[in-house]
Design a protein around this motif. Structure first.
Motif, short mmCIF file in Angstrom:
data_model
loop_
_atom_site.label_atom_id
_atom_site.label_comp_id
_atom_site.label_asym_id
_atom_site.label_seq_id
_atom_site.Cartn_x
_atom_site.Cartn_y
_atom_site.Cartn_z
N GLU A 70 0.83 -1.21 0.00
CA GLU A 70 0.00 0.00 0.00
C GLU A 70 0.87 1.25 0.00
OE1 GLU A 70 -2.66 -0.30 3.33
OE2 GLU A 70 -3.67 -2.07 2.50
N LEU A 71 1.94 1.22 0.76
CA LEU A 71 2.86 2.35 0.79
C LEU A 71 3.48 2.58 -0.58
CD1 LEU A 71 3.87 4.32 2.94
CD2 LEU A 71 5.80 2.80 3.31
N GLU A 72 3.86 1.49 -1.25
CA GLU A 72 4.42 1.60 -2.60
C GLU A 72 3.39 2.16 -3.57
OE1 GLU A 72 7.07 1.45 -5.77
OE2 GLU A 72 7.41 1.43 -3.62
N SER A 73 2.14 1.73 -3.42
CA SER A 73 1.06 2.22 -4.28
C SER A 73 0.87 3.72 -4.07
CB SER A 73 -0.25 1.49 -3.96
OG SER A 73 -1.31 2.02 -4.69
N VAL A 74 0.89 4.16 -2.82
CA VAL A 74 0.76 5.59 -2.52
C VAL A 74 1.95 6.35 -3.11
CG1 VAL A 74 0.81 7.27 -0.63
CG2 VAL A 74 -0.69 5.29 -0.49
N ARG A 75 3.14 5.77 -2.97
CA ARG A 75 4.33 6.44 -3.53
C ARG A 75 4.20 6.59 -5.04
NH1 ARG A 75 8.38 5.89 -6.44
NH2 ARG A 75 8.05 3.71 -6.88
N GLN A 76 3.71 5.54 -5.72
CA GLN A 76 3.54 5.60 -7.17
C GLN A 76 2.48 6.63 -7.55
OE1 GLN A 76 2.79 1.56 -8.39
NE2 GLN A 76 4.94 0.96 -8.20
N GLU A 77 1.39 6.68 -6.76
CA GLU A 77 0.35 7.68 -7.03
C GLU A 77 0.90 9.09 -6.87
OE1 GLU A 77 -3.00 6.82 -4.53
OE2 GLU A 77 -3.42 4.91 -5.54
N ARG A 78 1.68 9.30 -5.80
CA ARG A 78 2.31 10.62 -5.60
C ARG A 78 3.23 10.96 -6.76
NH1 ARG A 78 5.17 10.58 -0.11
NH2 ARG A 78 6.54 11.89 -1.32
N GLU A 79 3.98 9.97 -7.22
CA GLU A 79 4.89 10.21 -8.36
C GLU A 79 4.09 10.57 -9.61
OE1 GLU A 79 8.60 10.60 -10.19
OE2 GLU A 79 8.05 10.48 -8.10
N ALA A 80 2.97 9.85 -9.85
CA ALA A 80 2.11 10.15 -11.00
C ALA A 80 1.53 11.55 -10.88
CB ALA A 80 1.00 9.10 -11.12
N LEU A 81 1.10 11.92 -9.67
CA LEU A 81 0.57 13.27 -9.45
C LEU A 81 1.65 14.33 -9.67
CD1 LEU A 81 -1.72 12.73 -6.35
CD2 LEU A 81 -2.45 13.27 -8.67
N ARG A 82 2.86 14.01 -9.23
CA ARG A 82 3.96 14.95 -9.43
C ARG A 82 4.22 15.16 -10.92
NH1 ARG A 82 8.91 15.38 -10.68
NH2 ARG A 82 9.36 13.18 -10.93
N HIS A 83 4.19 14.04 -11.69
CA HIS A 83 4.38 14.15 -13.13
C HIS A 83 3.25 14.96 -13.77
CE1 HIS A 83 7.96 11.78 -13.76
NE2 HIS A 83 7.47 10.78 -13.03
N ALA A 84 2.01 14.69 -13.33
CA ALA A 84 0.86 15.42 -13.88
C ALA A 84 0.98 16.90 -13.55
CB ALA A 84 -0.44 14.84 -13.32
N ALA A 85 1.41 17.22 -12.33
CA ALA A 85 1.58 18.61 -11.94
C ALA A 85 2.68 19.27 -12.79
CB ALA A 85 1.93 18.71 -10.45
N GLU A 86 3.75 18.53 -13.04
CA GLU A 86 4.83 19.07 -13.88
C GLU A 86 4.34 19.31 -15.30
OE1 GLU A 86 8.46 20.53 -15.13
OE2 GLU A 86 7.65 20.27 -13.12
N GLU A 87 3.56 18.36 -15.84
CA GLU A 87 3.00 18.55 -17.19
C GLU A 87 2.05 19.74 -17.22
OE1 GLU A 87 1.26 14.80 -18.27
OE2 GLU A 87 3.22 13.81 -18.47
N ALA A 88 1.23 19.89 -16.17
CA ALA A 88 0.31 21.04 -16.10
C ALA A 88 1.10 22.34 -16.01
CB ALA A 88 -0.61 20.89 -14.89
N ARG A 89 2.19 22.33 -15.25
CA ARG A 89 3.03 23.53 -15.15
C ARG A 89 3.62 23.89 -16.50
NH1 ARG A 89 7.74 25.22 -15.46
NH2 ARG A 89 8.69 23.18 -15.72
N GLN A 90 4.11 22.86 -17.22
CA GLN A 90 4.68 23.10 -18.55
C GLN A 90 3.61 23.61 -19.51
OE1 GLN A 90 6.60 19.42 -19.61
NE2 GLN A 90 8.43 19.87 -18.42
#
Length: 139
Positions: A70-90
């Motif tokens: 579950e912790l790994e899943s949360v980490r992956q979700e956070r990473e996906a959100l970080r990527h989405a935020a970076e794409e939105a910023r770009q």
């Protein structure tokens, strides 16, 4: 009777001593058997307790593994959100550049329209100056 004992009496005394020793040995064996039974019961209890402990340890390992997943899943979700935020910023940055370019193009177009209007206004003024006010006037 004399202090000398007859062979039968000696046999009986020896047999009695043997019987007493046998009884003592039997009691000692019973006692040891009881101790052995207590040790066996304690060993069985220890084995049962160890098995319960093993089961609990296995459950704890399973829960730890689930928590890790579950912790790994949360980490992956956070990473996906970080990527989405970076794409939105770009995308926002690109939109800002596009807006700046559109504003600049609009400013250029307005500037060109203003220059054209000023040219036409100047041309109109020049034509008025050249045009005779009365039909017979020539400049």
């Amino acid at each position: 009777m004399s202090d000398d004992k007859t062979p039968t009496e000696l046999n009986r005394v020896t047999a009695e001593k043997g019987r007493e020793e046998a009884e003592d040995l039997r009691e000692e064996a019973d006692h040891e058997r009881g101790s052995a039974e207590e040790h066996r019961a304690m060993a069985e209890s220890s084995r049962t307790e160890a098995e319960r402990f093993r089961v609990l340890a296995e459950e704890a390992r399973t829960l730890r593994e689930q928590y890790r997943e579950e912790l790994e899943s949360v980490r992956q979700e956070r990473e996906a959100l970080r990527h989405a935020a970076e794409e939105a910023r770009q995308a926002a940055e690109e939109a800002r550049h596009a807006t700046v370019a559109a504003v600049a193009a609009t400013a250029d177009a307005l500037s060109a329209n203003l220059a054209q209007m000023q040219f036409l206004d100047d041309a109109r003024d020049t034509l008025r100056q050249l045009k005779p006010t009365k039909p017979g006037d020539v400049q």
